[in-house]
Design an enzyme around this catalytic site. Structure first.
Site, PDB file in Angstrom:
ATOM      1  N   ASP A   1       0.858  -1.196   0.000  1.00  0.00           N
ATOM      2  CA  ASP A   1       0.000   0.000   0.000  1.00  0.00           C
ATOM      3  C   ASP A   1       0.891   1.243   0.000  1.00  0.00           C
ATOM      4  O   ASP A   1       1.614   1.478   0.965  1.00  0.00           O
ATOM      5  CB  ASP A   1      -0.882  -0.051   1.260  1.00  0.00           C
ATOM      6  CG  ASP A   1      -1.625   1.256   1.511  1.00  0.00           C
ATOM      7  OD1 ASP A   1      -1.773   2.046   0.556  1.00  0.00           O
ATOM      8  OD2 ASP A   1      -2.049   1.467   2.664  1.00  0.00           O
TER       9      ASP A   1
ATOM     10  N   ASN B   1      -0.296   4.504  -0.440  1.00  0.00           N
ATOM     11  CA  ASN B   1      -0.943   5.773  -0.067  1.00  0.00           C
ATOM     12  C   ASN B   1      -1.673   5.710   1.269  1.00  0.00           C
ATOM     13  O   ASN B   1      -2.494   6.582   1.574  1.00  0.00           O
ATOM     14  CB  ASN B   1      -1.903   6.231  -1.178  1.00  0.00           C
ATOM     15  CG  ASN B   1      -3.059   5.259  -1.360  1.00  0.00           C
ATOM     16  OD1 ASN B   1      -3.052   4.179  -0.767  1.00  0.00           O
ATOM     17  ND2 ASN B   1      -4.042   5.621  -2.155  1.00  0.00           N
TER      18      ASN B   1
ATOM     19  N   ASP C   1      -4.049   3.812   2.602  1.00  0.00           N
ATOM     20  CA  ASP C   1      -5.477   3.540   2.808  1.00  0.00           C
ATOM     21  C   ASP C   1      -5.734   2.093   3.216  1.00  0.00           C
ATOM     22  O   ASP C   1      -6.881   1.652   3.275  1.00  0.00           O
ATOM     23  CB  ASP C   1      -6.300   3.908   1.552  1.00  0.00           C
ATOM     24  CG  ASP C   1      -5.933   3.047   0.353  1.00  0.00           C
ATOM     25  OD1 ASP C   1      -5.027   2.186   0.484  1.00  0.00           O
ATOM     26  OD2 ASP C   1      -6.543   3.215  -0.715  1.00  0.00           O
TER      27      ASP C   1
ATOM     28  N   ASP D   1      -1.675  -1.263  -3.868  1.00  0.00           N
ATOM     29  CA  ASP D   1      -1.993  -0.487  -5.070  1.00  0.00           C
ATOM     30  C   ASP D   1      -0.860  -0.567  -6.093  1.00  0.00           C
ATOM     31  O   ASP D   1       0.191  -1.156  -5.836  1.00  0.00           O
ATOM     32  CB  ASP D   1      -2.317   0.966  -4.687  1.00  0.00           C
ATOM     33  CG  ASP D   1      -1.276   1.560  -3.751  1.00  0.00           C
ATOM     34  OD1 ASP D   1      -0.082   1.331  -4.002  1.00  0.00           O
ATOM     35  OD2 ASP D   1      -1.650   2.226  -2.753  1.00  0.00           O
TER      36      ASP D   1
ATOM     37  N   ASP E   1      -5.005 -10.242 -16.007  1.00  0.00           N
ATOM     38  CA  ASP E   1      -6.030 -11.258 -15.757  1.00  0.00           C
ATOM     39  C   ASP E   1      -7.218 -10.952 -16.661  1.00  0.00           C
ATOM     40  O   ASP E   1      -7.689  -9.814 -16.707  1.00  0.00           O
ATOM     41  CB  ASP E   1      -6.461 -11.185 -14.284  1.00  0.00           C
ATOM     42  CG  ASP E   1      -6.722 -12.537 -13.682  1.00  0.00           C
ATOM     43  OD1 ASP E   1      -7.533 -13.281 -14.273  1.00  0.00           O
ATOM     44  OD2 ASP E   1      -6.132 -12.860 -12.637  1.00  0.00           O
TER      45      ASP E   1
ATOM     46  N   ASP F   1      -9.287 -16.355 -16.629  1.00  0.00           N
ATOM     47  CA  ASP F   1     -10.083 -16.861 -15.516  1.00  0.00           C
ATOM     48  C   ASP F   1     -11.128 -17.887 -15.978  1.00  0.00           C
ATOM     49  O   ASP F   1     -11.882 -17.614 -16.927  1.00  0.00           O
ATOM     50  CB  ASP F   1     -10.795 -15.663 -14.878  1.00  0.00           C
ATOM     51  CG  ASP F   1     -11.391 -15.959 -13.518  1.00  0.00           C
ATOM     52  OD1 ASP F   1     -10.621 -16.211 -12.591  1.00  0.00           O
ATOM     53  OD2 ASP F   1     -12.631 -15.935 -13.395  1.00  0.00           O
TER      54      ASP F   1
ATOM     55  N   GLU G   1      -7.066 -20.695 -16.965  1.00  0.00           N
ATOM     56  CA  GLU G   1      -7.413 -21.365 -15.710  1.00  0.00           C
ATOM     57  C   GLU G   1      -8.562 -22.311 -16.019  1.00  0.00           C
ATOM     58  O   GLU G   1      -9.621 -21.877 -16.488  1.00  0.00           O
ATOM     59  CB  GLU G   1      -7.845 -20.340 -14.658  1.00  0.00           C
ATOM     60  CG  GLU G   1      -8.010 -20.984 -13.295  1.00  0.00           C
ATOM     61  CD  GLU G   1      -9.043 -20.308 -12.403  1.00  0.00           C
ATOM     62  OE1 GLU G   1      -8.979 -20.511 -11.192  1.00  0.00           O
ATOM     63  OE2 GLU G   1      -9.942 -19.609 -12.922  1.00  0.00           O
TER      64      GLU G   1
ATOM     65  N   HIS H   1      -3.813 -17.243  -5.296  1.00  0.00           N
ATOM     66  CA  HIS H   1      -4.704 -16.472  -4.424  1.00  0.00           C
ATOM     67  C   HIS H   1      -5.957 -17.248  -4.028  1.00  0.00           C
ATOM     68  O   HIS H   1      -6.747 -16.746  -3.224  1.00  0.00           O
ATOM     69  CB  HIS H   1      -5.097 -15.170  -5.125  1.00  0.00           C
ATOM     70  CG  HIS H   1      -5.922 -15.423  -6.350  1.00  0.00           C
ATOM     71  ND1 HIS H   1      -5.398 -16.018  -7.482  1.00  0.00           N
ATOM     72  CD2 HIS H   1      -7.232 -15.211  -6.612  1.00  0.00           C
ATOM     73  CE1 HIS H   1      -6.362 -16.150  -8.371  1.00  0.00           C
ATOM     74  NE2 HIS H   1      -7.482 -15.673  -7.887  1.00  0.00           N
ATOM     75  N   ASP H   2      -6.173 -18.422  -4.603  1.00  0.00           N
ATOM     76  CA  ASP H   2      -7.349 -19.231  -4.255  1.00  0.00           C
ATOM     77  C   ASP H   2      -6.995 -20.435  -3.384  1.00  0.00           C
ATOM     78  O   ASP H   2      -7.883 -21.192  -2.989  1.00  0.00           O
ATOM     79  CB  ASP H   2      -8.022 -19.774  -5.524  1.00  0.00           C
ATOM     80  CG  ASP H   2      -8.633 -18.688  -6.370  1.00  0.00           C
ATOM     81  OD1 ASP H   2      -9.076 -17.665  -5.820  1.00  0.00           O
ATOM     82  OD2 ASP H   2      -8.660 -18.863  -7.608  1.00  0.00           O
TER      83      ASP H   2
HETATM   84  C1  NOJ Z   1     -11.127 -18.018 -10.363  1.00  0.00           C
HETATM   85  C2  NOJ Z   1     -10.394 -16.939  -9.622  1.00  0.00           C
HETATM   86  O1  NOJ Z   1      -9.062 -17.324  -9.466  1.00  0.00           O
HETATM   87  C3  NOJ Z   1     -11.125 -16.746  -8.312  1.00  0.00           C
HETATM   88  O2  NOJ Z   1     -10.404 -15.938  -7.411  1.00  0.00           O
HETATM   89  C4  NOJ Z   1     -12.476 -16.190  -8.610  1.00  0.00           C
HETATM   90  O3  NOJ Z   1     -13.233 -16.130  -7.434  1.00  0.00           O
HETATM   91  C5  NOJ Z   1     -13.230 -17.054  -9.632  1.00  0.00           C
HETATM   92  N1  NOJ Z   1     -12.418 -17.522 -10.705  1.00  0.00           N
HETATM   93  C6  NOJ Z   1     -14.359 -16.272 -10.232  1.00  0.00           C
HETATM   94  O4  NOJ Z   1     -13.861 -15.273 -11.079  1.00  0.00           O
END
Ligand code: NOJ
Length: 564
Positions: free
Chosen positions: A21, A23, A25, A29, A98, A199, A256, A333-334
């Site tokens: 971050d 700035n 908040d 960013d 993405d 995605d 993905e 991130h998932d």
């Molecule tokens: C896969 C993404 O990696 C995930 O973070 C997202 O929630 C779903 N697709 C829906 O876009």
């Protein structure tokens, strides 16, 4: 096999909200990322993939896009983005954006128009159906729980959303919609980006008629994947995208693709005919979940290392033989943090993170590093559900506690193991307040272990996970065998060790990984003759006199040898 820059790359994934971050908040960013470009260059990565930075109401942290051509104000401006791209390119690092085109946000102007009236020209950009007997048009469950359909009062119809109700699915049957998407992709490519991560791209084609899903689990709503995973027109749509956009640029594309098979993956990534360069498959990250019918991602079971070998070997061999290309990741991130999940985040955190890194980089395919993985960041165990932010986690908690009546403590334990927020706690830069991520209150709490696990500490220690990653990345650049060598599994039945070879022209590497917290004995199979060896990399000090014909490996020990 042809050489290509996207095969030789190492990709670093940035989740902008949690990176840095600039700035104050509390939200990461673009300028924050810009400040860390030297960091990425020192690490040695050659490609950055940015999770979505477009305008979004953030129902799913940017995976719900309301304007494909604008930057989310919380992340900065288009000028900041231009600056970031320039800074990356100055350092020889390429940028993947993405691409989220299975769905938009319900706040996207297309959807606003579609919703305004059934006669609106944008209506057919989305998937609308009348109800059936006073219920939803079919029994599909959304990935985030509940029905995949949302009722629209004004028109009396339902729209499909495979993810949250604020993520309506686009109708890929509509050629006008597809043309808009291709124009948008072209617009970003013209701005100079180097490719896309796409995605859930294997869900864009739905079986006509949208038939009910077979009933495999409890409850009213069921998994409809058979009607939208690798649907009937998927390849046609992707070939059209290739022909109209992708083939006109020298770019990197990764799809993905949950539940994809190796056969599909070959069709999609086949070097000459396939529309994309590579895919993210999910079989290896499903091995620690119960796969009985009706079980969900929250139902765990221990990883069986021999299953891991079988799955990985099938992906390696099938794609090699079919002329496709693999990608390989252990975190994103998932997913939960890989060291907590597949390694040991207690006593052997450093050794097991290095072992997993060796595995990641020595497979045949393009490796992906997720931010924080390079310092061995771990899962977090927040005490209260109020500390969680992820829509999937929050929906699951409410469903399990309020609808199914499960004990909240037990549900929190599942969340500790599996929540996507494990990966989304802020990057741990140093041991100052908030780990140097922000000067104010972060949008999600930090992992309290940041005073010990952080970038400054890792870079100060020559024996750290960070330096090990740096070495692995350098080795990939120096030795084509790491990129192009063919893969062969050995010792398939060994209960503790995952060992394999890579072979390229006249060279051969032997990779030996002890996946357990106990010592393990390695003896090479008779079919693997060699008279001499030289160590390439290892995660423990190794005596040069060790005889590779019989090795005793320490907990989570990883070694890579040249064989002669
Ligand atoms: C896969 C993404 O990696 C995930 O973070 C997202 O929630 C779903 N697709 C829906 O876009």
């Amino acid at each position: 096999m042809k050489r290509a820059w996207w095969k030789e790359s190492v990709v670093y994934q940035i989740y902008p909200r949690s990176f840095l971050d600039s700035n104050g908040d509390g939200i990461g960013d673009l300028r924050g990322i810009k400040q860390k470009l030297d960091y990425l260059q020192d690490l040695g990565v050659s490609v950055v993939w940015l999770s979505p930075v477009y305008s979004s109401p953030n129902d799913d942290n940017g995976y719900d896009i309301s304007d494909y051509r604008a930057i989310m104000p919380e992340f900065g401006s288009m000028a900041d983005w231009d600056d970031l791209l320039a800074g990356l390119h100055q350092r020889g690092i390429r940028l993947l954006m993405d691409l989220v085109v299975n769905h938009t946000s319900d706040e996207h102007p297309w959807f606003q128009a579609a919703r305004s009236s059934p006669d609106n020209p944008y209506r057919d950009f989305y998937i609308w159906r009348p109800g059936r007997d006073g219920h939803e048009p079919n029994n599909w469950v959304s990935f985030f729980g509940g029905s995949a359909w949302q009722y629209d009062q004004a028109s009396g119809e339902y729209y499909l959303h495979l993810f949250s109700k604020k993520q309506p699915d686009l109708n890929w049957e509509n050629p006008r919609m597809r043309a808009e998407i291709y124009a948008m992709m072209d617009w970003w490519l013209q701005k100079g980006i180097d490719g896309f991560r796409m995605d859930v791209i294997n869900m864009i084609s739905k079986v006509p008629g949208l038939p009910d899903a077979p009933v495999t689990g409890p409850g009213r709503y069921q998994f409809g994947g058979a009607s939208f995973i690798q649907g009937p027109r998927l390849l046609e749509f992707l070939q059209e995208m290739k022909q109209q956009v992708l083939s006109r640029y020298d770019i990197f594309t990764v799809g993905e693709t949950p539940l994809v098979t190796t056969e599909h993956a070959v069709a999609i990534t086949q070097e000459d005919s396939g529309p994309l360069n590579m895919l993210f498959q999910f079989e290896h990250v499903d091995l620690d979940r119960d796969r009985r019918e009706g079980a969900t991602k929250w139902d765990l079971r221990p990883l069986d290392i021999n299953e891991l070998k079988q799955v990985m070997t099938r992906w390696q061999k099938d794609l090699e033989q079919g002329g496709g290309w693999n990608s390989f990741y252990l975190s994103n991130h998932d997913q939960p943090r890989m060291v907590s999940r597949f390694g040991n985040d207690g006593h052997y955190r450093v050794q097991s993170a290095k072992l997993l890194a060796t595995f990641l980089h020595m497979m045949h395919g393009t490796p992906y590093i997720y931010q924080g993985e390079e310092i061995g960041m771990t899962n977090v165990a927040f005490e209260s559900i109020t500390q969680y932010r992820d829509i999937e986690t929050l929906n699951m908690y409410h469903a399990f506690v309020e609808e199914r009546g499960l004990d909240p403590h037990q549900v929190l334990r599942l969340i500790h193991a599996r929540s996507r927020d494990n990966a989304r706690t802020p990057m741990q830069w140093d041991d100052s307040p908030h780990a140097g991520f922000t000067s104010s209150t972060p949008w999600i709490d930090l992992n309290p272990n940041y005073p010990a696990i952080n970038v400054v500490a890792a870079r100060a220690d020559p024996d750290s996970i960070w330096h090990y990653y740096q070495t692995l990345i350098r080795l990939r650049r120096e030795h084509p065998i790491i990129v192009y060598g063919s893969y062969d599994l050995i010792c398939a039945e060994h209960p503790q060790i995952y060992a394999f070879t890579r072979t390229y022209e006249h060279e051969r590497l032997l990779i030996i990984l002890n996946f357990t917290a106990e010592t393990a004995t390695f003896t090479p199979p008779d079919q693997l003759p060699f008279s001499d060896t030289r160590l390439l990399i290892s995660n423990y000090p190794v005596r040069p006199t060790d005889d590779v014909h019989r090795l005793s490996l320490r907990p989570f020990e990883a070694r890579v040898y040249w064989l002669y």
